[in-house]
Enzyme design. Sequence first.
Site, PDB file in Angstrom:
ATOM      1  CB  ILE A  43      -1.234  -0.113   1.165  1.00 58.97           C
ATOM      2  CG1 ILE A  43      -1.519  -1.440   1.554  1.00 58.97           C
ATOM      3  CG2 ILE A  43      -1.776   0.967   1.037  1.00 58.97           C
ATOM      4  CD1 ILE A  43      -2.281  -1.940   2.593  1.00 58.97           C
ATOM      5  CB  CYS A  44       1.542   4.304  -2.128  1.00 59.19           C
ATOM      6  SG  CYS A  44       2.307   5.322  -2.512  1.00 59.19           S
ATOM      7  CG  LEU A  45      -2.049   5.423   4.142  1.00 57.89           C
ATOM      8  CD1 LEU A  45      -2.706   5.979   3.257  1.00 57.89           C
ATOM      9  CD2 LEU A  45      -2.917   4.296   4.674  1.00 57.89           C
TER      10      LEU A  45
END
Lengths: 153, 446
Positions: A87-89
């Site tokens: 996840i790109c968070l």
Amino acid sequence: MSTSARRRLLRDFRRLQNDPPSGVTGAPMDTNIMLWQAVIFGPDDTPWEGGTFKLVLEFTEDYPNKAPQVRFLTKMFHPNIYNDGQICLDILQNQWSPIYDISAILTSIQSLLCDPNPASPANSEASRLYNENRREYNRRVREIVEQSWIDES
Amino acid sequence: MTAQIREVVDVLKVPPSAAAILMREHKWAKERLFQAFFDNPEKVQEKCGVKARCSCGSGGDEKVAKTSSKNRATRSASKRKHCEICMDDDGFDPDEMISMPCGHEFCETCWYGFIHNALDKGPLCVRETCPQAGCNELVTEEEVARAAPDLLPKFETYQLRSFVETYGMTRWCPGPGCEQVAVARASGGAFADAGGVARCEKCSTSFCLKCGEEPHAPINCRELALWQEKCRNESETANWILANTKPCPKCSSRIEKNQGCNHMTCSSCKFEFCWICMGDWTQHGADTGGYYKCNKYDPNASNDNDQSDAAKAKRELDRYLHYYKRFHGHSQAQEFAKKSLKETEARMVALQEQNVDTVWTDVEFLKTANEQLVECRKVLKYTYAFAFYLQDADKRSRFEFHQEMLEKFTESLSELSEKPLHEMNRTEVVNQVSIVFIDCVIVLGG
């Protein structure tokens, strides 16, 4: 073995049970408190409604000073989620703060589902459809939701 | 560094820890900071993450004293504080908590873990913000000193490093393991464009003060960076052409060049040739008129009339390869000459022992010759990068003339100093050294 990371994870677990946030659940694996499984339910009144998305969270002894590795096990179709489930968070990377706990992480990911950040695309196709053809995007998301029930069995 | 911070503390009336951050965020340009600060102090403090720290400025000590006495008074009522990092259910005594100027407080143990972890991130730790999510107040040496005194020296080292790297007038010595700092003496802003060369007193590494590379005259820092970038990009192609061995032009045996001079003799067929152009060495001799013709790139050698893109690209690549081959050749020769400095010392000892009357100064010419050789190879190397970017045809032909002279004398010095000891002629070597020295000066001056 009791380290500060393990003590904190136990407290996270207790908080998650006593004061459960809506739409997310999580628990450590039977044998290892540093490895958690979690489920995020797709928020109602969105294309994600009804989906059950499984994740694994992997903690290190540096928790909570370092963020855990979080990955979706369920196949996803989302602008900020890579094909392998990473996840790109921001709060899982440079905006991490040691005051976050597991329920904060899971609720952040849940709100990312319907509120993607088009500026940092991890899945270019999802990102393109989200911006240019929302109907088709929503259709693909509902496919993923149905897929998530099959994975369940 | 301390002096600069002192001045900012006096002028802006902010705590020293905040002054250091303000200066760092403005790349230690005092005037720029003062101007921005007086225009809008709040905005500058906010942007640099020192707002809370500055606002508890002058009256701050008093306020802190007040709250702590209040804390002492309420402790009997056992008001336990909560730490949001460990979320310990029992809570903590107020004096077990350490707070940031922004008011966010955490227990001592968590603070220690936080700082320890921040230092593990390396140089970035000087930019660490308050542990509270979304708070951009910076953590400074004040918090480190209170929460983790044993880690303070490490934190301060990173602060110094950041100072040296962001302040335009200082540079670390690039020598391996060397920790000296070079400070430019010129008071006029950044380093002079002429390219100041510094020599470290400790490890005697020489470097360009502006870019930190090996001194690279006659080419300037910008063109050097371009050249290095180009070499990296083209290295695939260049490597293909420049494998470390070359076939003998006559018998095709693979030959590895393990001596510094370009005059090669094939060990299997005795053919003598030039390593650079692979041509017959006899055509290079001074007695045949054209001594050393292989430093000039001749675009006419390829078909100039062909204007197709492919042909243009090929010509550009040929042009680059011409200069790169020579750059690379001298670069390797420079490394070789550097390596042989050690052997030279052994030879000096041997030479001295041969004749009891010789003293050290009598054999010192060998070392001088070798050092000059390293220098010449270095200058020659960069002349090819320089010539690649030299557009003016007149200037280029003049430059190439001097380059050719330097190259010619460097080769003969290289050959002379590689001779066996008994064939060595001191006067000849000394003369050659002074000739190449003068040539170096001319090339760099032109």
